[in-house]
Design a protein around this motif. Sequence first.
Motif, PDB file in Angstrom:
ATOM      1  N   SER A   1      -6.016  -5.165   7.938  1.00  0.00           N
ATOM      2  CA  SER A   1      -5.182  -6.207   7.677  1.00  0.00           C
ATOM      3  C   SER A   1      -4.798  -6.524   9.086  1.00  0.00           C
ATOM      4  O   SER A   1      -3.939  -7.470   9.523  1.00  0.00           O
TER       5      SER A   1
ATOM      6  N   ARG B   1      -7.424   0.233   4.574  1.00  0.00           N
ATOM      7  CA  ARG B   1      -6.727  -1.000   4.236  1.00  0.00           C
ATOM      8  C   ARG B   1      -5.888  -1.595   5.047  1.00  0.00           C
ATOM      9  O   ARG B   1      -5.799  -2.894   5.249  1.00  0.00           O
TER      10      ARG B   1
ATOM     11  N   PHE C   1       0.861  -1.282   0.006  1.00  0.00           N
ATOM     12  CA  PHE C   1      -0.031  -0.071   0.114  1.00  0.00           C
ATOM     13  C   PHE C   1       0.925   1.169  -0.105  1.00  0.00           C
ATOM     14  O   PHE C   1       0.639   2.090  -0.761  1.00  0.00           O
TER      15      PHE C   1
END
Length: 329
Positions: A292, A288, A56
């Motif tokens: 995780s 995002r 990312f």
Amino acid sequence: MRLRNLRNVIALTMLLGGTVVATAPACRGDDAWPVHTVKIIVPFAAGSANDVSARFYADGLAKRWGKPVVVENRPGADAVVGGGAFANARDDHTLLYGTASMLTVNPLLQDSLPYDPSRDMVPIASTASSILVIAVQDRLPVRSLQELMQLARSKPGELSWSSGPSLPHFVYAAMLVRHALEQVYVPYRDATAQQADFGEGRVQILSHALLAVRAPVAAGKARILAVTSPARQPSLPDVPTVAEAGFAEMEIEGLAGLFGWRDMPPALRDRISADVQAVAADPIVRSRIEASGAQVLGSTPVEFSAAIERQRARIEQINRLVNLKSAAK
């Protein structure tokens, strides 16, 4: 003759000037960097939490720099393989997405490392911190760390525990020694089997990353007693920190960040740090990475270095209680 000598002087001056330019570092810390593709070495397996976060950040940085940023996974030996690959690259377009434990834990585990923790990895910015938790199987009649310790004291050697590698393992093992508690450690090579056994109660306590306990918690087979981070996590607002639960000595962060090469120009380090902080502030990136099982950070080089030193001090405390080399086996 005088004209010929003047021409020779000019030619020599141009030659020397060219030599200086040719031997000058390609990286000056100004807007000329990067001039081509940037590689980020990730010393963990593809698909791991740190790998996900690194990708990312790589995407976000590529957009800001206008140059490709590629991720290269070099897993193995508790990140030692990747750390060595980064140190030996000696390349001003190669960065490392590593963890603080590469500098704080690994020197205590191995007598010789393929990198110098004090010189080869220049802290640029923290990026994320894996959320580490203490969880218990649902059938265990405890609702807090204090109750867990009381139960363990009343049943020496009867409770079983397991953990993730490195920080989650060392923190819990040191707590047992500090409070003179006896529990049975169950080692696993297969994380899937570990999670399955925990969910079914064959292992009663798990000190691990949040991602490892999410499934059994969601299924109602386990519950989280505490997080080891300094503050409560937004994703777990009702779960206390270990300090709030009365076990401040268990506080530790699964800290990850971006590192530069030896002798990186400070101006470039600071510019990359600012770019990392900008990526960290992106709501899409944040959501995002949080999905995780990690907390998004983003810091200055000074703040990142200070966080690493705090972890180093805690690891040294743990090592005095539990020999890390023995505990890691």
